[in-house]
Design an enzyme around this catalytic site. Structure first.
Site, PDB file in Angstrom:
ATOM      1  N   GLY A 255       8.873  20.099  58.312  1.00 53.04           N
ATOM      2  CA  GLY A 255       8.622  20.931  57.070  1.00 53.04           C
ATOM      3  C   GLY A 255       6.902  20.266  57.135  1.00 53.04           C
ATOM      4  N   GLN A 256       7.496  19.204  57.517  1.00 54.67           N
ATOM      5  CA  GLN A 256       5.407  18.607  57.511  1.00 54.67           C
ATOM      6  C   GLN A 256       3.763  20.167  57.499  1.00 54.67           C
ATOM      7  OE1 GLN A 256       4.597  14.565  59.455  1.00 54.67           O
ATOM      8  NE2 GLN A 256       2.849  14.257  58.226  1.00 54.67           N
ATOM      9  N   THR A 257       3.734  19.781  55.539  1.00 56.70           N
ATOM     10  CA  THR A 257       2.810  20.485  56.267  1.00 56.70           C
ATOM     11  C   THR A 257       1.242  20.045  56.309  1.00 56.70           C
ATOM     12  OG1 THR A 257       2.516  20.674  53.644  1.00 56.70           O
ATOM     13  CG2 THR A 257       3.524  22.726  54.914  1.00 56.70           C
ATOM     14  N   VAL A 258       1.322  18.732  55.540  1.00 55.20           N
ATOM     15  CA  VAL A 258      -0.130  17.928  55.120  1.00 55.20           C
ATOM     16  C   VAL A 258       0.191  16.370  56.069  1.00 55.20           C
ATOM     17  CG1 VAL A 258      -2.320  16.726  53.951  1.00 55.20           C
ATOM     18  CG2 VAL A 258      -0.613  18.832  52.633  1.00 55.20           C
TER      19      VAL A 258
ATOM     20  N   HIS B 221       3.003  10.932  54.099  1.00 62.80           N
ATOM     21  CA  HIS B 221       3.086  10.971  52.231  1.00 62.80           C
ATOM     22  C   HIS B 221       4.510  10.522  52.187  1.00 62.80           C
ATOM     23  CE1 HIS B 221       2.353  15.136  53.033  1.00 62.80           C
ATOM     24  NE2 HIS B 221       3.690  15.736  52.413  1.00 62.80           N
TER      25      HIS B 221
ATOM     26  N   HIS C  63       6.687  11.705  49.142  1.00 61.02           N
ATOM     27  CA  HIS C  63       7.970  12.288  48.319  1.00 61.02           C
ATOM     28  C   HIS C  63       8.595  11.498  47.221  1.00 61.02           C
ATOM     29  CE1 HIS C  63       6.648  16.742  49.615  1.00 61.02           C
ATOM     30  NE2 HIS C  63       6.773  15.997  50.468  1.00 61.02           N
TER      31      HIS C  63
HETATM   32  P1  5GP Z   1       4.772  17.994  52.828  1.00 58.36           P
HETATM   33  O1  5GP Z   1       5.539  19.439  53.094  1.00 58.36           O
HETATM   34  O2  5GP Z   1       3.102  18.126  54.896  1.00 58.36           O
HETATM   35  O3  5GP Z   1       6.050  17.374  53.111  1.00 58.36           O
HETATM   36  O4  5GP Z   1       4.177  18.250  51.840  1.00 58.36           O
HETATM   37  C1  5GP Z   1       2.519  18.248  51.524  1.00 58.36           C
HETATM   38  C2  5GP Z   1       2.599  17.797  50.085  1.00 58.36           C
HETATM   39  O5  5GP Z   1       1.364  18.506  49.298  1.00 58.36           O
HETATM   40  C3  5GP Z   1       3.872  19.661  48.954  1.00 58.36           C
HETATM   41  O6  5GP Z   1       4.522  19.124  48.061  1.00 58.36           O
HETATM   42  C4  5GP Z   1       2.507  19.863  48.224  1.00 58.36           C
HETATM   43  O7  5GP Z   1       2.470  20.366  47.455  1.00 58.36           O
HETATM   44  C5  5GP Z   1       1.001  18.779  48.208  1.00 58.36           C
HETATM   45  N1  5GP Z   1      -0.267  19.328  48.027  1.00 58.36           N
HETATM   46  C6  5GP Z   1      -0.807  20.032  48.606  1.00 58.36           C
HETATM   47  N2  5GP Z   1      -1.909  20.212  49.164  1.00 58.36           N
HETATM   48  C7  5GP Z   1      -2.442  19.212  47.848  1.00 58.36           C
HETATM   49  C8  5GP Z   1      -3.047  18.471  47.023  1.00 58.36           C
HETATM   50  O8  5GP Z   1      -4.480  19.000  47.339  1.00 58.36           O
HETATM   51  N3  5GP Z   1      -3.145  17.929  46.672  1.00 58.36           N
HETATM   52  C9  5GP Z   1      -2.436  17.569  46.378  1.00 58.36           C
HETATM   53  N4  5GP Z   1      -2.255  16.236  44.577  1.00 58.36           N
HETATM   54  N5  5GP Z   1      -1.113  17.760  46.565  1.00 58.36           N
HETATM   55  C10 5GP Z   1      -1.844  18.712  47.344  1.00 58.36           C
END
Ligand code: 5GP
Ligand code: ZN
Length: 120
Positions: free
Chosen positions: A85-88, A92, A94
């Protein structure tokens, strides 16, 4: 490199190796992210020092969030890789404050990454 987390300068908390921000699309009030300053994609590739720096900030943030929002619990989680589920693609962690009644049946918590297996 095009990485949104490398461009963030507005930190809520920071130390030498990591910083904390509010999630832009919070799951709950006070949802925070803890990020190493160095661009690394995967949680398993950060150093021990970076892990320690991240977890020190999580402790500090927990105190802040307890004071500000008095949540009833927390979930801590890391998505490692697209399939999880990682999108960025910059590590990081949570920290998601939980509040009584924020979902009908919280039993299973992070097991809910596979919704059909959340309850056991
Ligand atoms: P992942 O799905 O990669 O674990 O979580 C990425 C998280 O980054 C998501 O919860 C999303 O809401 C958050 N996110 C995405 N873009 C931004 C941004 O530009 N700024 C901040 N503060 N959070 C972001
Ligand atoms: Zn980055």
């Amino acid at each position: 490199m095009n990485c949104i987390f490398c461009e963030i300068k507005d930190y809520i908390l920071e130390n030498e190796l990591a910083f904390a921000i509010l999630d832009k699309f919070p799951v709950n009030k006070g949802h925070m992210l803890f990020i190493p300053k160095r661009h690394v994609k995967d949680f398993f590739d950060i150093t021990k020092e970076e892990r320690q720096a991240i977890f020190e900030l999580i402790d500090e943030a927990k105190n802040l969030l307890d004071e500000k929002y008095s949540p009833d619990g927390y979930n801590i989680g890391v998505n490692c890789g697209q399939v999880s589920g990682q999108t960025v693609m910059h590590v990081h962690v949570h920290l998601i404050p939980r509040y009584i009644g924020d979902t009908k049946c919280p039993k299973g918590g992070v097991r809910g990454v596979i919704p059909d297996k959340m309850k056991y």
